[in-house]
Design an enzyme around this catalytic site. Structure first.
Site: not given
Length: 596
Positions: A158, A264, A295, A299, A329
């Site tokens: 991410n 990002d 992780d 997102h 996650e």
């Protein structure tokens, strides 16, 4: 105290060698007992790397063992040295927090902290010097494999460390695509840019070749001294990032916003997909690891995972790793099942299971919360087959330790009751469906708080005052001294139940059937069935502080029972019914001897 204590020795003899003795490559994900560890906080095998080869004060090296926000000195050599300890605990797979090179320190004045946790990556291709070397990681994996233990890497797609800055502001609010489209510089009134770019949902190289100017929302730049800090080199170009300001963790910004300032990545970009496949496929090739925990998976746009996961599985198969476990996650119990469908993630961390534990064992809700939890298993991509490989847990490094929530919910409880609740949570974790995941330190009674910093105590002896001031569960010791005690009540219980689980196919691969639940604290019972023989194992738990005796339905052919944990009636009261007697906050595991 739970009915298991008197049988710990018997359980240890039940399987003197855990499932790790089998061919570890042949084991399925649900056969494992996972141990999650942040290397910096576990064991220090080489003090010479504490500062990561850097010089200066903590603002440069990131090292300050007295501050919870900085490196403390644990490393991969220390973890390797403690493999015998983990094997005695019954662990068969180790999930290691990110080991990649991190930005040592980031944050503005008064907000600085270090990348000891591993999630602020600058170099995705090598081990952070604070933790050791690439050779140290190879040695860890080889040593684990020699013991029949798997190694799962924690990976990040991410974002990277916070390197890219915006000329307009320091901490910048999120700017969405409607008000700040890719085709205008700095908003609707800006000059036309990126002609012909058809939007980020057209994921072709030809389309993204037309995205050449990243100044649609802000004007991003890389500080002079950090222009080449990221590896591989393509990561240094702002064009591969969203550059839209900080996420609010809602709506569009959840996918495209900076995670508290972290850069990002534009995972819609084909070059980013290609690059991440190269990076993480390379780790499989080089080190033959056994799986990835992903992780911040929610997102990242789902299309990325739908393309990335098959590539990783292909790479694993090419390296003769047949059951490569990938779990993401998705820190939202209501959304986790959906991501196995929309993002095609093979598995996700089971936050819903953790919530059920908090609501019942660390709360006052009825045991029917587990009925609702497991009724939802049909919502996963492959239904109960997917649910079987969800890593379950009671606490972690982000959301706090289970013992903290017990003490918060029951401030007047005795230490004996707190211990019984912790032991009961472990019994549920280690016998029900899913892949039980122990957070490092829980086996030593660590009781860290409700957030990340508070729940990342040192296991090798801490100099952090706030850690050492906390009372451990089941022990009068503190974290000021190394905590690798193999005789404590929680360690012994986890070790016994982990070996029971890995020696009992019904508890790893068996079908699970609800037998009893209540709308208040009290009885919870399940049957699990051996996938080959159909033999029944009854699991019974008491979440109340009063003893109970109940009749629990079992299979009609299950007539005689033996106790694997706790106390079980030796014979069914009648065909199809077994008397269960449990102490307060106690449990029992009862194996049926089927009548032919």
């Amino acid at each position: 105290m739970t009915g298991v204590c008197g049988k710990l020795g018997a359980l240890a003899l039940l399987a003197a060698t855990p499932a790790a003795a089998q061919d570890f490559r042949a084991r399925l994900p649900q056969d494992e007992v996972i141990y999650f560890v942040l290397p910096d906080r576990f064991a220090n095998g080489d003090p010479s790397n504490d500062r990561g080869g850097l010089t200066g004060d903590r603002s440069r090296t990131g090292f300050d063992p007295s501050d919870a926000r900085y490196y403390h000195g644990g490393d991969l050599k220390g973890l390797t040295q403690k493999l015998p300890y983990l094997q005695k605990l019954g662990i068969t797979a180790i999930w290691v927090a990110p080991i990649f090179v991190n930005k040592p320190v980031q944050g503005g004045p008064g907000q600085q902290s270090a990348g000891y946790h591993g999630y602020w990556i600058t170099d995705f291709t090598h081990v952070d010097p604070h933790l050791g070397t690439d050779a140290d990681f190879a040695a860890l994996v080889a040593a684990a494999h020699a013991r029949g233990m798997k190694v799962y890497m924690d990976i990040v797609v991410n974002h990277t460390a916070d390197v890219i800055q915006y000329r307009e502001c320091g901490t910048c609010a999120y700017r969405g695509r409607a008000d700040y489209p890719y085709q205008r510089r700095g908003g609707m009134g800006g000059a036309p840019i990126n002609p012909g770019f058809a939007g980020d949902d057209v994921a072709t190289a030809e389309n993204f070749a037309r995205l050449t100017d990243p100044s649609y929302a802000y004007t991003p730049f890389v500080p002079e001294g950090e222009k080449a800090i990221k590896h591989p080199a393509w990561l240094n170009d702002p064009i591969y990032y969203h550059n839209r300001g900080d996420s609010t963790f809602a709506g569009e910004s959840s996918l495209m916003g900076d995670f508290v300032g972290l850069d990002d990545l534009m995972t819609e970009h084909p070059r980013v997909l290609e690059g991440m496949v190269e990076i993480y496929g390379g780790w499989i090739d080089r080190f033959k690891v056994d799986g990835f925990r992903i992780d911040t998976a929610r997102h990242v746009n789902p299309e990325f995972w739908a393309a990335f996961v098959p590539k990783m599985r292909e790479r694993a198969e090419a390296n003769r790793i047949p059951h490569f476990h990938i779990f993401g996650e998705v820190a939202d119990p209501a959304a986790q099942a959906a991501h196995t469908i929309t993002a095609k993630l093979p598995s996700v961390l089971d936050f819903a299971f953790r919530q059920a534990l908090l609501d019942s064992v660390a709360g006052t809700r009825g045991t029917d919360v587990f009925e609702k939890l497991f009724d939802g298993d049909v919502l996963y991509a492959q239904g109960t087959d997917t649910a079987a490989i969800l890593p379950t847990f009671s606490g972690n490094h982000d959301n706090g330790r289970f013992a903290f929530f017990v003490r918060k919910a029951f401030p007047e409880a005795s230490e004996a009751e707190v211990l019984r609740r912790v032991l009961l949570s472990n019994a549920l974790l280690l016998t029900l469906r899913g892949v039980p995941t122990i957070y490092a330190g829980d086996e030593q009674g660590f009781s860290g708080g409700s957030n990340d910093i508070d729940a990342r105590e040192d296991q090798f002896g801490s100099k952090v005052a706030q850690y050492n001031a906390r009372k451990l569960v089941g022990s009068d010791a503190t974290t000021a001294a190394p905590r690798f005690d193999e005789n404590g009540p929680i360690f012994k219980e986890i070790a016994a139940l982990a070996r029971l689980r890995t020696a009992t196919p019904a508890l790893t691969r068996g079908r699970q059937l609800l037998r009893a639940r209540e709308d208040k604290p009290g009885l919870l019972a399940f049957s699990r069935f051996d996938p080959a023989t159909g033999a029944e194992v009854l699991l019974a738990f008491n979440t109340s502080t009063e003893p109970l005796t109940r009749q629990v339905q079992v299979e009609v052919k299950s007539m005689n029972f033996r106790s694997l944990a706790g106390s079980c009636a030796p014979r069914a009261s009648a065909p199809g019914s077994l008397t269960i007697t449990l102490p307060p906050l106690g449990y029992a595991v009862c194996a049926a001897e089927t009548q032919k």
